[in-house]
Design an enzyme around this catalytic site. Structure first.
Site, PDB file in Angstrom:
ATOM      1  N   HIS A  47      -4.062  -2.298 -93.707  1.00 62.94           N
ATOM      2  CA  HIS A  47      -5.136  -3.028 -93.805  1.00 62.94           C
ATOM      3  C   HIS A  47      -4.293  -4.027 -92.023  1.00 62.94           C
ATOM      4  O   HIS A  47      -4.848  -4.666 -91.890  1.00 62.94           O
ATOM      5  CB  HIS A  47      -4.840  -3.527 -94.293  1.00 62.94           C
ATOM      6  CG  HIS A  47      -6.301  -2.684 -95.616  1.00 62.94           C
ATOM      7  ND1 HIS A  47      -5.012  -2.575 -96.839  1.00 62.94           N
ATOM      8  CD2 HIS A  47      -7.585  -2.685 -95.779  1.00 62.94           C
ATOM      9  CE1 HIS A  47      -6.339  -2.403 -97.508  1.00 62.94           C
ATOM     10  NE2 HIS A  47      -7.512  -2.101 -97.041  1.00 62.94           N
ATOM     11  N   ASP A  51      35.270  10.719-116.708  1.00 62.77           N
ATOM     12  CA  ASP A  51      35.081  12.308-117.279  1.00 62.77           C
ATOM     13  C   ASP A  51      35.878  13.550-116.948  1.00 62.77           C
ATOM     14  O   ASP A  51      35.261  14.328-116.160  1.00 62.77           O
ATOM     15  CB  ASP A  51      33.666  12.739-117.484  1.00 62.77           C
ATOM     16  CG  ASP A  51      33.997  14.000-119.088  1.00 62.77           C
ATOM     17  OD1 ASP A  51      34.620  14.844-118.804  1.00 62.77           O
ATOM     18  OD2 ASP A  51      32.865  14.960-118.803  1.00 62.77           O
ATOM     19  N   HIS A 108      36.681  17.886-117.679  1.00 62.91           N
ATOM     20  CA  HIS A 108      35.506  18.669-117.134  1.00 62.91           C
ATOM     21  C   HIS A 108      36.335  19.317-116.370  1.00 62.91           C
ATOM     22  O   HIS A 108      36.237  20.530-115.436  1.00 62.91           O
ATOM     23  CB  HIS A 108      34.346  18.206-117.083  1.00 62.91           C
ATOM     24  CG  HIS A 108      33.771  17.776-115.516  1.00 62.91           C
ATOM     25  ND1 HIS A 108      34.987  15.864-114.899  1.00 62.91           N
ATOM     26  CD2 HIS A 108      33.427  18.152-114.523  1.00 62.91           C
ATOM     27  CE1 HIS A 108      34.089  15.933-113.317  1.00 62.91           C
ATOM     28  NE2 HIS A 108      33.418  17.003-113.276  1.00 62.91           N
ATOM     29  N   HIS A 135      35.565  22.967-112.456  1.00 58.74           N
ATOM     30  CA  HIS A 135      35.684  22.971-110.706  1.00 58.74           C
ATOM     31  C   HIS A 135      37.187  23.863-110.791  1.00 58.74           C
ATOM     32  O   HIS A 135      37.547  23.576-109.431  1.00 58.74           O
ATOM     33  CB  HIS A 135      36.478  21.408-110.416  1.00 58.74           C
ATOM     34  CG  HIS A 135      35.384  20.810-110.379  1.00 58.74           C
ATOM     35  ND1 HIS A 135      33.675  21.087-109.765  1.00 58.74           N
ATOM     36  CD2 HIS A 135      35.286  19.106-110.435  1.00 58.74           C
ATOM     37  CE1 HIS A 135      33.229  20.157-110.127  1.00 58.74           C
ATOM     38  NE2 HIS A 135      33.816  18.733-110.701  1.00 58.74           N
ATOM     39  N   ASP A 171      28.970  20.311-110.914  1.00 56.78           N
ATOM     40  CA  ASP A 171      28.116  19.461-111.830  1.00 56.78           C
ATOM     41  C   ASP A 171      26.504  19.164-111.632  1.00 56.78           C
ATOM     42  O   ASP A 171      26.510  19.156-112.734  1.00 56.78           O
ATOM     43  CB  ASP A 171      28.592  17.841-111.078  1.00 56.78           C
ATOM     44  CG  ASP A 171      30.103  17.831-110.975  1.00 56.78           C
ATOM     45  OD1 ASP A 171      30.768  18.390-111.948  1.00 56.78           O
ATOM     46  OD2 ASP A 171      30.114  17.196-110.416  1.00 56.78           O
TER      47      ASP A 171
END
Length: 465
Positions: A127, A229, A232, A237, A380
């Site tokens: 508007h 973490d 992992h 990786h 990931d």
């Protein structure tokens, strides 16, 4: 410090209405501190998610922007606080305001682009209502306010974020006018933030724009991954690291007896203290040389421990959803988009005084490792998506998840700020992250939030090295 106001300029009689906190003790009990277990429903239940938007994202201090993104008056970026669309804009006096990106007439966005500079205001294309940089209503299509005597222009405007403040270049906001200051919210975790933000004179900046992507996962999986973490990385990786660094590399051998995890109010960092482990994985020897030199120069500024962590295999999360990797220089926010989806926005952060060649190598290295096509981010994202999807099964979600690695590993001898644990390959920071989550769900006042189980004992920073 830049601090916003609870009332937008130009509308002195209008007090924004913000959500009030409630209490969700049943949800808080989904985290069992005694058994170190987390109920899988925290990752899939819609009622839990809606409670998170109210209890966490409407109250906590959330990252909004880096000062370098909005250097001059009228410069702005569009971001999110939970699922609320927000404009962060530099005012003409140099201060920063954050405003809900929603026209008070019918709710349409008044800003459609991700970022801009030298704006004079914002206009709703539904508007034609226009708003100043401060959020105040400036005019309407057809000049309704001149024709309708009941129209009170000063009472209408964009709702401001209740508080806006910055810490060493990072701008945060909270919808809660009763929230403690940003410094109180961060607590002694600023000691660890300085590893990234204050390792060299001149501070930091974002370069190269933002990378946006969507991942079909619950927002807590990436937040807890970065909070501590490292375990992992030595599995997930390994192949990516070998591709970059050459065959025969074993990330597990980078583990260091000096490694630690530290947590304050659910904010957490883990570090191997191996000096350049993260930097090596960007694949540019020039960056490794730069990091060794920077680490030596930073000793006088940060002390031995933090100087070693600048480029080390480290990761950190500021509760609830801002994370970064020292050394790899990726900086990111996990915006929730439902219990099973996030929008990831990431940037490359560098020292302002770094040589341009070094900045460009960081930009390229981050793109190669932590972008939608990056060798580590793909690893990931797949794990987080499967974790989210599998936890939705009816029988599956009746089984608790175990966060018991490293029980009893708290380090009471190392004089570092926060709740400190020995080693980095344990679940200590994740346990404290979910304890903080439960505190937000359970408590409707900041006194209890700031005095809960995640409140670390105050320690003199001068003695932290």
């Amino acid at each position: 410090m830049c601090r916003g106001s609870c009332q937008g300029a130009g509308r002195p009689d209008m007090t924004p209405v913000y959500p009030t906190a409630g209490s969700y003790p049943d949800f808080a009990r989904l985290v069992d501190r005694d058994t170190a277990q987390v109920d899988r429903r925290v990752f899939s239940d819609e009622a839990v998610y809606q409670a998170e938007l109210r209890q966490i994202f409407a109250r906590a201090w959330l990252f909004l922007a880096h000062e370098s993104q909005i250097p001059g008056p009228g410069d702005f970026i569009r971001t999110s606080m939970g699922e609320d669309d927000v404009i962060v804009v530099r005012q003409r006096d140099g201060s920063v305001k954050a405003l809900l990106n929603s026209c008070p007439h019918r709710g349409n966005r008044v800003c459609m682009v991700d970022a801009g500079s030298k704006a004079r205001g914002f206009i709703c294309n539904y508007h034609g209502w226009s708003f100043g940089l401060d959020g105040g209503l400036r005019g309407t299509d057809g000049k309704v306010y001149e024709k309708d005597e009941s129209f009170e222009k000063a009472q209408i405007g964009l709702t401001p974020v209740a508080q806006v403040a910055s810490y060493k270049g990072l701008i945060f906001g909270t919808f809660d006018p009763e929230a403690p200051s940003l410094e109180e919210f961060l607590g002694d975790f600023t000691f660890y933030l300085d590893i990234m933000l204050d390792n060299e004179e001149g501070g930091t900046e974002f370069i190269g724009g933002a990378i946006r992507s969507e991942i079909d996962c619950n927002w807590k999986f990436p937040a807890e991954n970065f909070v501590g973490d490292i375990l992992h990385a030595f599995w997930t990786h390994q192949s990516g690291a070998q591709a970059i660094l050459g065959g025969g590399v074993d990330l597990g051998k980078r583990y260091d007896e000096l490694a630690f995890q530290a947590s304050v109010y659910g904010h957490g960092i883990e570090s191997n203290l191996d000096k350049v482990g993260n930097t090596r994985t960007l694949g540019y020897p020039e960056l490794v040389d730069y990091m060794f030199d920077l680490s030596e120069r930073a000793k006088a500024r940060l002390g031995e421990v933090r100087a070693r962590a600048i480029g080390a295999v480290s990761s950190a999360t500021v509760f609830p959803n801002m994370s970064f990797l020292p050394g790899q220089n990726t900086f990111r926010v996990w915006h929730p988009r439902g219990p099973g989806k996030i929008e990831l926005v990431s940037w490359t952060i560098v020292n302002k005084n770094a040589p341009e060649r070094i900045k460009d190598l960081y930009r390229k290295g981050v793109m190669m490792t932590f972008s939608p096509g990056g060798v580590f981010e793909m690893d990931d994202g797949e794990n987080w998506e499967y974790s989210t999807r599998v936890n939705q099964g009816f029988v599956t979600r009746q089984q608790p998840l175990h966060y018991a690695l490293g029980l009893g590993s708290e380090d009471l001898e190392r004089d570092l700020p926060g709740i400190v644990h020995k080693g980095s390959m344990n679940d200590a920071n994740q346990r404290l992250f979910y304890t903080r989550w439960a505190e937000f769900m359970e408590h409707d006042n900041w006194a209890d939030l700031q005095n809960g189980a995640t409140a670390a004992p105050a320690r003199p920073k001068a003695a932290a090295e």
